[in-house]
Design a protein around this motif. Sequence first.
Motif, short mmCIF file in Angstrom:
data_model
loop_
_atom_site.label_atom_id
_atom_site.label_comp_id
_atom_site.label_asym_id
_atom_site.label_seq_id
_atom_site.Cartn_x
_atom_site.Cartn_y
_atom_site.Cartn_z
N THR A 125 0.85 -1.19 0.00
CA THR A 125 0.00 0.00 0.00
C THR A 125 0.88 1.24 0.00
N THR A 126 0.45 2.27 -0.71
CA THR A 126 1.20 3.52 -0.78
C THR A 126 0.33 4.67 -0.32
N ASN A 127 1.00 5.76 0.10
CA ASN A 127 0.30 6.93 0.61
C ASN A 127 1.12 8.15 0.23
N ASN A 128 0.53 9.11 -0.44
CA ASN A 128 1.26 10.32 -0.79
C ASN A 128 0.68 11.56 -0.13
N SER A 129 0.14 11.41 1.08
CA SER A 129 -0.48 12.54 1.76
C SER A 129 0.51 13.36 2.60
N LEU A 130 1.71 12.84 2.86
CA LEU A 130 2.69 13.57 3.67
C LEU A 130 3.54 14.47 2.79
N THR A 131 3.98 15.59 3.34
CA THR A 131 4.88 16.48 2.62
C THR A 131 6.27 15.85 2.59
N PRO A 132 7.14 16.29 1.69
CA PRO A 132 8.50 15.77 1.69
C PRO A 132 9.20 15.95 3.04
N ASN A 133 8.99 17.09 3.71
CA ASN A 133 9.59 17.30 5.02
C ASN A 133 9.07 16.28 6.03
N GLN A 134 7.77 16.03 6.04
CA GLN A 134 7.19 15.04 6.95
C GLN A 134 7.72 13.64 6.64
N LEU A 135 7.89 13.32 5.37
CA LEU A 135 8.41 12.00 4.99
C LEU A 135 9.83 11.80 5.53
N VAL A 136 10.65 12.81 5.39
CA VAL A 136 12.03 12.71 5.87
C VAL A 136 12.05 12.59 7.39
N GLN A 137 11.30 13.46 8.07
CA GLN A 137 11.33 13.49 9.53
C GLN A 137 10.71 12.25 10.17
N THR A 138 9.60 11.76 9.62
CA THR A 138 8.86 10.68 10.29
C THR A 138 9.07 9.29 9.69
N VAL A 139 9.44 9.23 8.41
CA VAL A 139 9.58 7.92 7.77
C VAL A 139 11.05 7.51 7.67
N LEU A 140 11.90 8.42 7.23
CA LEU A 140 13.31 8.07 7.03
C LEU A 140 14.14 8.12 8.30
N LEU A 141 13.96 9.16 9.10
CA LEU A 141 14.83 9.36 10.26
C LEU A 141 14.21 8.80 11.53
N GLY A 142 15.04 8.22 12.35
CA GLY A 142 14.59 7.69 13.63
C GLY A 142 14.77 8.71 14.73
N GLY A 143 14.56 8.26 15.96
CA GLY A 143 14.69 9.13 17.12
C GLY A 143 16.09 9.71 17.25
N GLY A 144 16.16 10.97 17.64
CA GLY A 144 17.44 11.63 17.86
C GLY A 144 18.02 12.28 16.63
N LEU A 145 17.45 12.07 15.46
CA LEU A 145 17.95 12.69 14.24
C LEU A 145 16.97 13.75 13.75
N THR A 146 17.53 14.83 13.25
CA THR A 146 16.71 15.91 12.71
C THR A 146 17.24 16.28 11.34
N ALA A 147 16.36 16.54 10.43
CA ALA A 147 16.75 16.95 9.07
C ALA A 147 16.47 18.43 8.88
N THR A 148 17.32 19.05 8.10
CA THR A 148 17.13 20.45 7.73
C THR A 148 17.29 20.57 6.22
N ASN A 149 16.94 21.73 5.70
CA ASN A 149 17.09 22.02 4.28
C ASN A 149 16.45 20.96 3.38
N VAL A 150 15.26 20.52 3.74
CA VAL A 150 14.55 19.52 2.93
C VAL A 150 13.99 20.19 1.69
N THR A 151 14.40 19.69 0.53
CA THR A 151 13.86 20.19 -0.73
C THR A 151 13.45 19.01 -1.59
N TYR A 152 12.39 19.20 -2.33
CA TYR A 152 11.91 18.15 -3.24
C TYR A 152 11.57 18.78 -4.57
#
Length: 128
Positions: free
Chosen positions: A28-55
């Motif tokens: 199943t796929t879902n494209n309702s999250l923004t690129p920033n939300q995808l990076v922060q909540t899907v790719l990165l785990g606890g303790g990591l923060t992403a900046t300068n997210v561009t898509y």
Amino acid sequence: MKKKNWLFKFIFLFLLSLSGQTLMAQLTTNNSLTPNQLVQTVLLGGGLTATNVTYSGDVTAIGSFNGASSNIGFSAGLIMATGDISNAVGPNNASSESSSFGISSSDPELSGIASGSLNDAAILEFDF
């Protein structure tokens, strides 16, 4: 009485034969999250923060997937494609599946390795 007994045995053996088959649900796929939300909540785990997210790309070419009930080997993650991510769900019975967004891309790094023009690229960049 013997007819009912035979029918019951037949149904029981038929159902028993199906139990040995491995059945997997679709991805199943879902494209309702923004690129920033995808990076922060899907790719990165606890303790990591992403900046300068561009898509750069079509909004339907990036999203998340749930593969817990499928046989792809990942329970969940981020999916990117040069077409609509919903095509990954299948059925994958065509020799070529495509979504043409008509977006011509110009990325120096991709252009350096590509032979020909870049079309419908999905580019996600971030720092962490």
